[in-house]
Design an enzyme around this catalytic site. Sequence first.
Site, PDB file in Angstrom:
ATOM      1  CB  SER A 167      41.105  45.450  51.539  1.00 38.59           C
ATOM      2  OG  SER A 167      40.723  46.748  51.893  1.00 38.59           O
ATOM      3  NE  ARG A 225      41.817  33.024  39.918  1.00 42.53           N
ATOM      4  CZ  ARG A 225      40.868  33.610  39.194  1.00 42.53           C
ATOM      5  NH1 ARG A 225      39.613  33.552  39.570  1.00 42.53           N
ATOM      6  NH2 ARG A 225      41.168  34.255  38.082  1.00 42.53           N
ATOM      7  CD  GLU A 254      38.462  26.627  40.134  1.00 45.42           C
ATOM      8  OE1 GLU A 254      38.583  27.006  38.955  1.00 45.42           O
ATOM      9  OE2 GLU A 254      38.105  27.380  41.043  1.00 45.42           O
ATOM     10  CG  HIS A 272      36.058  29.535  38.222  1.00 49.39           C
ATOM     11  ND1 HIS A 272      37.372  29.487  38.604  1.00 49.39           N
ATOM     12  CD2 HIS A 272      35.828  30.844  37.898  1.00 49.39           C
ATOM     13  CE1 HIS A 272      37.906  30.691  38.523  1.00 49.39           C
ATOM     14  NE2 HIS A 272      36.984  31.543  38.094  1.00 49.39           N
TER      15      HIS A 272
END
Length: 311
Positions: A167, A225, A254, A272
């Site tokens: 990260s 995402r 999507e 999702h």
Amino acid sequence: MKRDLLLISDATPRMMEQFSETFNVVGMDQLAARTETIEAVATDGHLGVKPEILNQLPNLKVISCYGVGYDAIDVTDCAERGIPVGHTPGVLSANVANTAIMLMLATCHKLLKQDAYVRSGDWASKGNYPLTRSLDEKKVGILGLGRIGESLASKLKAFDCPVVYHSRNQKTDVDYAYYDNLTKMAADVDYLVVITPGGPATAKLVNKDVINALGPEGILINVSRGSVVDEEAMIVALQDGRLGAAGLDVFATEPHVPASLRALENVTLTPHVGSATVETRQAMGDLVVENLASFFATGKVKTSVPETAHL
Ligand code: NAP
Ligand code: 8YV
């Protein structure tokens, strides 16, 4: 007198019941007639609040999002307008982590192909299904060790998987090894699990170099995402064998998934559904309602996105 609440997304019957106790629920089909009186918006992580809607609502005071990801809402603009945005952190972390593990297991054990093998009668005519690979003890790299990432890391202990992470900031309160370089981490792991927020800061973070580093035996799992992965580069790598397999809950556009991705045998795809269980959606829905109630009672939402937490 009840205030007007614009409902942009779907809501469960329980949410509708709770909304109706304190609000007049205004659907998108009634928006044009009610723009002046709408004081609250309820939406979700997919639909967000488009700028053209925000611009029509001069008396909007608060937004409540049915999801933790809020990349579909321009929260900087909301902060400038003095509109707090609530979202649903924490209550869905365990469920999304479960979805990641479901995709990991389904992908390594080729669950869908095995299911088809039984249904088609191939088991009887062709014999036992070829051996698959185990998840146990495989090294997992988590891209984004936040609330969901930490829940996943903790659940992976049951599989004796060594966990490492990347990260922007190294955490001081965890023992997992930190990589400051994503490509290096991808080269060192069996699984790369993507669970950062979406939006411009993470767009195509998982690029061709990262995918090549993960390699022909590597498995990519994305529950964050679709925008975080270079989808085109991933599809080509899956086609030519540079990437072993993928388990994907999220996609670039999507609900449209490229035919070339849908045609691949080395992918497991879910629509999702990371948080989509009755239990988790109930907890999320309750928090959406609580954020609105808290705002109108105290002037503060209970769980604000960081960008509007000062309001
Ligand atoms: P969180 O607690 O805020 O964690 C996000 C993590 O991503 C943090 O560790 C953050 O660490 C890292 N990160 C952020 N920007 C980064 C960057 N540019 N490069 C590398 N790492 C970065 O959020 P969460 O509650 O775990 O949720 C994460 C995301 O999951 C949501 O935003 C949403 O998009 C997605 N989600 C998907 C589903 C689904 O149905 N599939 C359901 C819920 C959530 P640093 O700040 O140190 O970089
Ligand atoms: C939901 C999500 O599917 O929380 C998120 O960020 O992606 C999911 O939990 C989404 O918010 C729509 O309800």
